[in-house]
Design a protein around this motif. Structure first.
Motif, PDB file in Angstrom:
ATOM      1  N   GLU A 118       0.829  -1.209   0.000  1.00  0.00           N
ATOM      2  CA  GLU A 118       0.000   0.000   0.000  1.00  0.00           C
ATOM      3  C   GLU A 118       0.862   1.258   0.000  1.00  0.00           C
ATOM      4  OE1 GLU A 118      -2.745  -0.345   3.278  1.00  0.00           O
ATOM      5  OE2 GLU A 118      -3.561  -2.216   2.488  1.00  0.00           O
ATOM      6  N   VAL A 119       1.970   1.216   0.733  1.00  0.00           N
ATOM      7  CA  VAL A 119       2.890   2.355   0.755  1.00  0.00           C
ATOM      8  C   VAL A 119       3.477   2.574  -0.630  1.00  0.00           C
ATOM      9  CG1 VAL A 119       5.138   3.129   1.637  1.00  0.00           C
ATOM     10  CG2 VAL A 119       3.418   2.233   3.212  1.00  0.00           C
ATOM     11  N   ASP A 120       3.833   1.485  -1.317  1.00  0.00           N
ATOM     12  CA  ASP A 120       4.363   1.605  -2.673  1.00  0.00           C
ATOM     13  C   ASP A 120       3.341   2.259  -3.605  1.00  0.00           C
ATOM     14  OD1 ASP A 120       6.848   0.570  -2.100  1.00  0.00           O
ATOM     15  OD2 ASP A 120       6.365  -1.459  -2.805  1.00  0.00           O
ATOM     16  N   GLU A 125       1.672   6.963  -6.605  1.00  0.00           N
ATOM     17  CA  GLU A 125       0.679   7.995  -6.908  1.00  0.00           C
ATOM     18  C   GLU A 125       1.253   9.382  -6.663  1.00  0.00           C
ATOM     19  OE1 GLU A 125      -2.667   7.039  -4.435  1.00  0.00           O
ATOM     20  OE2 GLU A 125      -3.322   5.387  -5.714  1.00  0.00           O
ATOM     21  N   LEU A 126       1.940   9.538  -5.542  1.00  0.00           N
ATOM     22  CA  LEU A 126       2.525  10.827  -5.193  1.00  0.00           C
ATOM     23  C   LEU A 126       3.602  11.226  -6.196  1.00  0.00           C
ATOM     24  CD1 LEU A 126       2.658  13.161  -3.187  1.00  0.00           C
ATOM     25  CD2 LEU A 126       4.224  11.781  -1.817  1.00  0.00           C
ATOM     26  N   LEU A 127       4.484  10.281  -6.517  1.00  0.00           N
ATOM     27  CA  LEU A 127       5.539  10.577  -7.489  1.00  0.00           C
ATOM     28  C   LEU A 127       4.955  10.897  -8.866  1.00  0.00           C
ATOM     29  CD1 LEU A 127       8.367   8.058  -6.583  1.00  0.00           C
ATOM     30  CD2 LEU A 127       8.457  10.546  -6.462  1.00  0.00           C
ATOM     31  N   ALA A 128       3.900  10.199  -9.256  1.00  0.00           N
ATOM     32  CA  ALA A 128       3.261  10.473 -10.544  1.00  0.00           C
ATOM     33  C   ALA A 128       2.723  11.905 -10.576  1.00  0.00           C
ATOM     34  CB  ALA A 128       2.144   9.471 -10.818  1.00  0.00           C
ATOM     35  N   LYS A 129       2.142  12.345  -9.466  1.00  0.00           N
ATOM     36  CA  LYS A 129       1.640  13.726  -9.395  1.00  0.00           C
ATOM     37  C   LYS A 129       2.781  14.727  -9.499  1.00  0.00           C
ATOM     38  CE  LYS A 129      -2.485  12.803  -6.642  1.00  0.00           C
ATOM     39  NZ  LYS A 129      -3.127  12.969  -5.327  1.00  0.00           N
ATOM     40  N   VAL A 130       3.858  14.462  -8.763  1.00  0.00           N
ATOM     41  CA  VAL A 130       5.010  15.374  -8.775  1.00  0.00           C
ATOM     42  C   VAL A 130       5.644  15.404 -10.163  1.00  0.00           C
ATOM     43  CG1 VAL A 130       7.349  15.728  -7.868  1.00  0.00           C
ATOM     44  CG2 VAL A 130       5.473  15.163  -6.303  1.00  0.00           C
ATOM     45  N   LEU A 131       5.916  14.222 -10.723  1.00  0.00           N
ATOM     46  CA  LEU A 131       6.566  14.153 -12.034  1.00  0.00           C
ATOM     47  C   LEU A 131       5.653  14.661 -13.145  1.00  0.00           C
ATOM     48  CD1 LEU A 131       8.396  10.722 -11.683  1.00  0.00           C
ATOM     49  CD2 LEU A 131       9.374  13.022 -11.456  1.00  0.00           C
ATOM     50  N   GLY A 132       4.354  14.549 -12.948  1.00  0.00           N
ATOM     51  CA  GLY A 132       3.399  15.056 -13.919  1.00  0.00           C
ATOM     52  C   GLY A 132       3.460  16.563 -14.095  1.00  0.00           C
ATOM     53  N   ARG A 133       4.050  17.237 -13.135  1.00  0.00           N
ATOM     54  CA  ARG A 133       4.201  18.700 -13.226  1.00  0.00           C
ATOM     55  C   ARG A 133       5.391  19.117 -14.081  1.00  0.00           C
ATOM     56  NH1 ARG A 133       0.554  21.860  -9.873  1.00  0.00           N
ATOM     57  NH2 ARG A 133      -0.510  20.301  -8.636  1.00  0.00           N
TER      58      ARG A 133
END
Length: 191
Positions: A118-120, A125-133
């Motif tokens: 679940e942490v992964d 999800e968090l990294l995808a949001k950050v990298l999506g910027r």
């Protein structure tokens, strides 16, 4: 300076300052991501210490309390308290070695593995949001830079004591008849 003259090489101080700035920015970025993820973990009663222990056990397999304390660089009494709390939450379990009941191993449970999964997902999800910027050019530069960093890390691990420590953990896992990830080796099954 003409086009044929070599550009001046940066003096050592410039490189040290740049390295320090990059290291600080890298740490700050990781700290922010970790902080954002920590808030989500705390909602699930998982501390960063719990996460660290579960990750180590998943990666290196079962460990004795002494090995765990040594790896965490904390006292045995602190490790015992941490493992007690994690056992109560069902993240880890204590297992006695059949041929030497004095030895107690700490093992990650299925519930602990589920928390890590679940942490992964949360991290992804968090990294995808950050990298999506980032725009495509920035993402491509980051990809190349991270490849360079990984190569440098492997060079350092291959030439320094950190690699020896990593090997030390694997040797302890195998000496107890356990492969990384908590799986028993064939030698352990024969006992």
């Amino acid at each position: 300076m003409t086009a044929l003259e070599p550009s001046p090489t940066p003096i050592a101080g410039d490189r040290q300052e740049r390295t320090a700035r990059v290291a600080a920015a890298f740490r700050d970025g990781l700290r922010e991501i970790r902080c954002m993820g920590s808030e989500r973990l705390l909602r699930h009663a998982v501390s960063m210490s719990h996460l660290h222990v579960m990750s180590m056990l998943e990666q290196h397999g079962e460990m004795t309390m002494n090995e765990l304390a040594e790896t965490l660089d904390v006292s045995l009494s602190n490790t015992t308290g941490l493992v007690d709390r994690m056992t109560e939450r069902g993240f880890v379990e204590r297992v006695r070695v059949a041929d030497d009941r004095r030895i107690v191993l700490v093992r990650i449970t299925d519930a602990g593995c589920q928390v890590l999964a679940e942490v992964d997902i949360l991290r992804d999800e968090l990294l995808a949001k950050v990298l999506g910027r980032l725009d495509d050019a920035a993402l491509e530069r980051l990809e190349r830079s991270l490849g360079d960093i990984r190569g440098a890390v492997m060079d350092v691990l291959g030439s320094e004591a950190a690699f020896d420590w990593h090997q030390h953990l694997h040797q302890h896992s195998h000496a107890h008849g356990h492969a990384p990830g908590g799986a028993s080796t064939p030698a352990a099954a024969a006992h």
